[in-house]
Design a protein around this motif. Structure first.
Motif, PDB file in Angstrom:
ATOM      1  N   ASN A  48       0.847  -1.182   0.000  1.00 58.70           N
ATOM      2  CA  ASN A  48       0.000   0.000   0.000  1.00 58.70           C
ATOM      3  C   ASN A  48       0.882   1.230   0.000  1.00 58.70           C
ATOM      4  O   ASN A  48       1.152   1.812   1.026  1.00 58.70           O
ATOM      5  N   VAL A  49       1.341   1.594  -1.180  1.00 57.99           N
ATOM      6  CA  VAL A  49       2.251   2.721  -1.330  1.00 57.99           C
ATOM      7  C   VAL A  49       1.506   4.011  -1.056  1.00 57.99           C
ATOM      8  O   VAL A  49       1.969   4.868  -0.347  1.00 57.99           O
ATOM      9  N   SER A  50       0.355   4.141  -1.614  1.00 55.33           N
ATOM     10  CA  SER A  50      -0.441   5.343  -1.434  1.00 55.33           C
ATOM     11  C   SER A  50      -1.865   5.017  -1.861  1.00 55.33           C
ATOM     12  O   SER A  50      -2.106   4.788  -3.018  1.00 55.33           O
ATOM     13  N   GLU A  51      -2.771   4.995  -0.907  1.00 59.35           N
ATOM     14  CA  GLU A  51      -4.162   4.727  -1.279  1.00 59.35           C
ATOM     15  C   GLU A  51      -4.654   5.865  -2.142  1.00 59.35           C
ATOM     16  O   GLU A  51      -4.343   7.012  -1.863  1.00 59.35           O
ATOM     17  N   VAL A  79       1.123   9.556 -18.363  1.00 54.73           N
ATOM     18  CA  VAL A  79       1.052   9.923 -16.951  1.00 54.73           C
ATOM     19  C   VAL A  79      -0.331  10.487 -16.637  1.00 54.73           C
ATOM     20  O   VAL A  79      -0.931  10.172 -15.613  1.00 54.73           O
ATOM     21  N   GLY A  80      -0.860  11.307 -17.545  1.00 57.43           N
ATOM     22  CA  GLY A  80      -2.207  11.855 -17.379  1.00 57.43           C
ATOM     23  C   GLY A  80      -3.267  10.771 -17.355  1.00 57.43           C
ATOM     24  O   GLY A  80      -4.235  10.854 -16.596  1.00 57.43           O
ATOM     25  N   GLN A  81      -3.088   9.752 -18.186  1.00 57.55           N
ATOM     26  CA  GLN A  81      -4.044   8.640 -18.209  1.00 57.55           C
ATOM     27  C   GLN A  81      -4.022   7.905 -16.867  1.00 57.55           C
ATOM     28  O   GLN A  81      -5.072   7.554 -16.338  1.00 57.55           O
ATOM     29  N   LEU A  82      -2.844   7.708 -16.314  1.00 52.37           N
ATOM     30  CA  LEU A  82      -2.737   7.043 -15.017  1.00 52.37           C
ATOM     31  C   LEU A  82      -3.376   7.904 -13.928  1.00 52.37           C
ATOM     32  O   LEU A  82      -4.139   7.401 -13.094  1.00 52.37           O
ATOM     33  N   ALA A  83      -3.113   9.193 -13.946  1.00 54.35           N
ATOM     34  CA  ALA A  83      -3.713  10.104 -12.962  1.00 54.35           C
ATOM     35  C   ALA A  83      -5.236  10.101 -13.083  1.00 54.35           C
ATOM     36  O   ALA A  83      -5.952  10.121 -12.077  1.00 54.35           O
ATOM     37  N   VAL A 111       9.299   5.348  -7.715  1.00 58.21           N
ATOM     38  CA  VAL A 111       9.535   6.656  -8.340  1.00 58.21           C
ATOM     39  C   VAL A 111       8.280   7.087  -9.094  1.00 58.21           C
ATOM     40  O   VAL A 111       7.870   8.247  -9.014  1.00 58.21           O
ATOM     41  N   LEU A 112       7.662   6.159  -9.800  1.00 54.70           N
ATOM     42  CA  LEU A 112       6.432   6.450 -10.535  1.00 54.70           C
ATOM     43  C   LEU A 112       5.310   6.849  -9.581  1.00 54.70           C
ATOM     44  O   LEU A 112       4.583   7.813  -9.833  1.00 54.70           O
ATOM     45  N   VAL A 113       5.173   6.134  -8.485  1.00 50.43           N
ATOM     46  CA  VAL A 113       4.123   6.449  -7.512  1.00 50.43           C
ATOM     47  C   VAL A 113       4.349   7.849  -6.938  1.00 50.43           C
ATOM     48  O   VAL A 113       3.410   8.636  -6.820  1.00 50.43           O
ATOM     49  N   ASP A 114       5.591   8.168  -6.597  1.00 57.34           N
ATOM     50  CA  ASP A 114       5.911   9.491  -6.071  1.00 57.34           C
ATOM     51  C   ASP A 114       5.604  10.574  -7.104  1.00 57.34           C
ATOM     52  O   ASP A 114       5.027  11.614  -6.784  1.00 57.34           O
TER      53      ASP A 114
END
Length: 129
Positions: free
Chosen positions: A4-7, A88-92, A117-120
């Motif tokens: 759970n890196v970041s819910e 990146v926008g699609q992931l966001a 790094v991607l999660v951050d």
């Protein structure tokens, strides 16, 4: 094993079984995981353009121990490149849509891979917009 890196963003290895609470499963590796069928992987979206370039990935894999800090900096620079903005926008957008998003990787050592790094980076993108 889920980290759970970041819910609501989670991380899971491609070799772990699909869980009911994974939500949208996003493969964030440039190459398909070896030995994993598409059915078993349960991937909803494959975002190759959020991964490190082939050049950077190859460079890093030749000497991970001494290159990690420089890898992180170089990968962050790649993620800031406007050419990657759409992916990146699609992931966001998937994260904003609600429900969990589980980033899937084949990396053996997730903590030492590109995924943290991607999660951050994703956290910073979400704050900016």
């Amino acid at each position: 094993m889920v980290e759970n890196v970041s819910e609501p963003v989670r991380v899971r290895r491609a070799y772990d079984p699909v869980e009911d609470d994974d939500g949208t499963r996003v493969l964030v590796d440039r190459l398909w995981p070896r030995g994993v069928s598409k059915e078993r992987a349960g991937i909803d979206v494959w975002l190759k353009d959020v991964t490190p370039s082939d050049e950077l990935r190859s460079w890093y894999h030749h000497d991970r121990a001494d290159r990690h800090e420089e890898f992180v900096e170089r990968y962050r620079t790649e993620l800031d490149d406007p050419a990657r903005g759409e992916a990146v926008g699609q992931l966001a957008a998937l994260v904003r849509k609600g429900g969990p998003v589980t980033l899937i990787t084949a990396a053996k050592d997730v903590a030492d891979s590109h995924v943290p790094v991607l999660v951050d980076h994703l956290k910073h993108v979400m704050k900016r917009t």
